[in-house]
Design an enzyme around this catalytic site. Structure first.
Site, PDB file in Angstrom:
ATOM      1  N   VAL A  60      18.578  -8.498-166.438  1.00  0.00           N
ATOM      2  CA  VAL A  60      17.242  -8.628-166.432  1.00  0.00           C
ATOM      3  C   VAL A  60      16.475  -7.250-166.315  1.00  0.00           C
ATOM      4  O   VAL A  60      15.269  -6.844-166.434  1.00  0.00           O
ATOM      5  CB  VAL A  60      16.679  -9.341-165.434  1.00  0.00           C
ATOM      6  CG1 VAL A  60      16.908  -8.842-163.896  1.00  0.00           C
ATOM      7  CG2 VAL A  60      15.378  -9.788-165.361  1.00  0.00           C
ATOM      8  N   TYR A  61      17.448  -6.126-165.932  1.00  0.00           N
ATOM      9  CA  TYR A  61      16.986  -4.746-165.452  1.00  0.00           C
ATOM     10  C   TYR A  61      16.679  -3.998-166.752  1.00  0.00           C
ATOM     11  O   TYR A  61      17.439  -4.211-168.014  1.00  0.00           O
ATOM     12  CB  TYR A  61      18.074  -3.792-165.163  1.00  0.00           C
ATOM     13  CG  TYR A  61      18.483  -4.238-163.551  1.00  0.00           C
ATOM     14  CD1 TYR A  61      17.867  -5.090-162.757  1.00  0.00           C
ATOM     15  CD2 TYR A  61      19.682  -3.681-163.174  1.00  0.00           C
ATOM     16  CE1 TYR A  61      18.213  -5.306-161.500  1.00  0.00           C
ATOM     17  CE2 TYR A  61      20.210  -3.971-161.996  1.00  0.00           C
ATOM     18  CZ  TYR A  61      19.230  -4.719-161.262  1.00  0.00           C
ATOM     19  OH  TYR A  61      19.651  -5.365-159.813  1.00  0.00           O
ATOM     20  N   SER A  62      15.332  -3.926-166.996  1.00  0.00           N
ATOM     21  CA  SER A  62      14.681  -3.136-168.021  1.00  0.00           C
ATOM     22  C   SER A  62      15.021  -4.080-169.255  1.00  0.00           C
ATOM     23  O   SER A  62      15.148  -3.289-170.428  1.00  0.00           O
ATOM     24  CB  SER A  62      15.266  -1.605-168.267  1.00  0.00           C
ATOM     25  OG  SER A  62      14.808  -0.773-167.137  1.00  0.00           O
ATOM     26  N   ASP A  63      14.746  -5.277-169.237  1.00  0.00           N
ATOM     27  CA  ASP A  63      14.856  -6.139-170.199  1.00  0.00           C
ATOM     28  C   ASP A  63      16.257  -6.171-171.131  1.00  0.00           C
ATOM     29  O   ASP A  63      16.210  -6.048-172.261  1.00  0.00           O
ATOM     30  CB  ASP A  63      13.714  -6.095-171.309  1.00  0.00           C
ATOM     31  CG  ASP A  63      13.493  -7.199-172.233  1.00  0.00           C
ATOM     32  OD1 ASP A  63      13.795  -8.199-172.008  1.00  0.00           O
ATOM     33  OD2 ASP A  63      13.054  -6.784-173.402  1.00  0.00           O
TER      34      ASP A  63
END
Length: 325
Positions: A60-63
């Site tokens: 999920v980090y920075s999509d």
């Protein structure tokens, strides 16, 4: 750099992990403070040169762009077999049904997506980012077991949750002969010590590796209390972590500054040394947006704090853990 085993496994990791939430496209996802690829690579390379072999990110980090940046950098700067790559699953990756959570469908889809973004055949430590109240525990644990047996992950771990939730998941794995969690990535620092009550003693007793996130309280222990950073101005989740305890937290931050001044060392080294010296802690996860962040972290391994007690080194009681906000 020092190295240790992750819990009761044979996996050897550096005593510091590089947290890669900061590395990703700033215009993707919910982290506008994140660094782009060119700048991110300098810190990943510096970490490797300092002896870090443990790198933690999440889908999920920075999509997803954090995984992409980390994967490309490690491929260019390191031998895959020499590094330990950890990532996570649970957060929303797309709109609509099955775009988040820990269902079998979500796990099986997201592990493949993470492998593709990381550019690797396997993940060393595949972690559930949070507990999923909407999916049966047995479904999640069997799916994670199948991920390991398929060779897509070497070990599995969990992150911030209640102790009873963690134990129920471990029990389900034990009863069914499935893979158990070998690590717990929870929230531990001088401003949040609730985990000392039950989770840390449990992990110590059961040989679970503890790899805490935000050991410097999102930088609040490293600078003057009223000083802001670019991240703190836009970190909406971070703002929720300290609202209830701001006045007490300020006193602790001042105490850290006092100790650092007496020892003539940066505050970050004092705060991180406190976490490192807890016998239940395996490897804190540190972030870096400046070169000295990594050298300070490494230096903290050599710092020894006394056992002198202070009213400020207290445990806090919260009706709901702050990480659940």
């Amino acid at each position: 750099m020092e190295y240790t085993k992750l819990g009761r496994t044979g996996l050897e990791i550096s005593r510091l992990a590089l947290g890669c939430m900061t590395y990703g496209a700033p215009d993707r996802g919910t982290h506008p403070w994140s660094l782009g690829e060119e700048e991110s690579r300098t810190y990943i390379k510096q970490a490797l040169e300092l002896g870090f072999n443990f790198f933690d990110t999440a889908n999920v980090y920075s999509d997803g762009t954090s995984e992409e940046i980390v994967g490309r950098a490690l491929k260019d700067f390191a031998n895959r077999d020499d590094v330990v790559i950890a990532t996570k699953v649970h957060g929303r990756m797309r709109s609509g049904a099955n775009g988040a959570g820990l269902s079998r469908k979500a796990i099986m889809a997201e592990v493949d997506h993470s492998l593709q973004r990381l550019g690797t055949d396997y993940i060393d430590l595949y972690q559930i980012h949070r507990f999923d109240n909407g999916t049966p525990i047995e479904e999640t644990m069997e799916a994670l077991h199948d991920v390991v047996k398929a060779g897509k992950a070497r070990y599995i771990g969990a992150s911030s949750m209640y102790v009873w939730q963690f134990m129920k998941m471990q029990q389900a794995a034990e009863q069914n002969g499935w893979t158990r969690f070998v690590s717990m990535q929870n929230y531990v620092n001088l401003l949040y010590r609730e985990e000392e009550r039950e989770m840390l003693p449990l992990c110590k007793a059961d040989g679970i590796g503890v790899i805490p996130w935000s050991p410097l309280a999102r930088g609040r222990l490293t600078r003057d209390w009223d000083q802001e950073s670019e991240r703190s101005k836009t970190d909406e989740f971070g703002k929720t972590l300290y609202v209830q305890t701001a006045e007490a937290d300020r006193k602790i931050a001042l105490k850290v500054a006092e100790i650092a001044e007496k020892r003539e060392i940066p505050r970050a080294q004092v705060a991180l040394a406190w976490v490192l010296q807890k016998d239940s802690i395996t490897a804190p996860i540190v972030g870096a947006t400046k070169p000295h962040h990594l050298t300070d972290a490494e230096a903290a391994l050599e710092i020894k704090l006394t056992a002198e007690k202070s009213p400020l080194w207290r445990s806090l009681t919260f009706p709901i853990p702050l990480w659940a906000v």
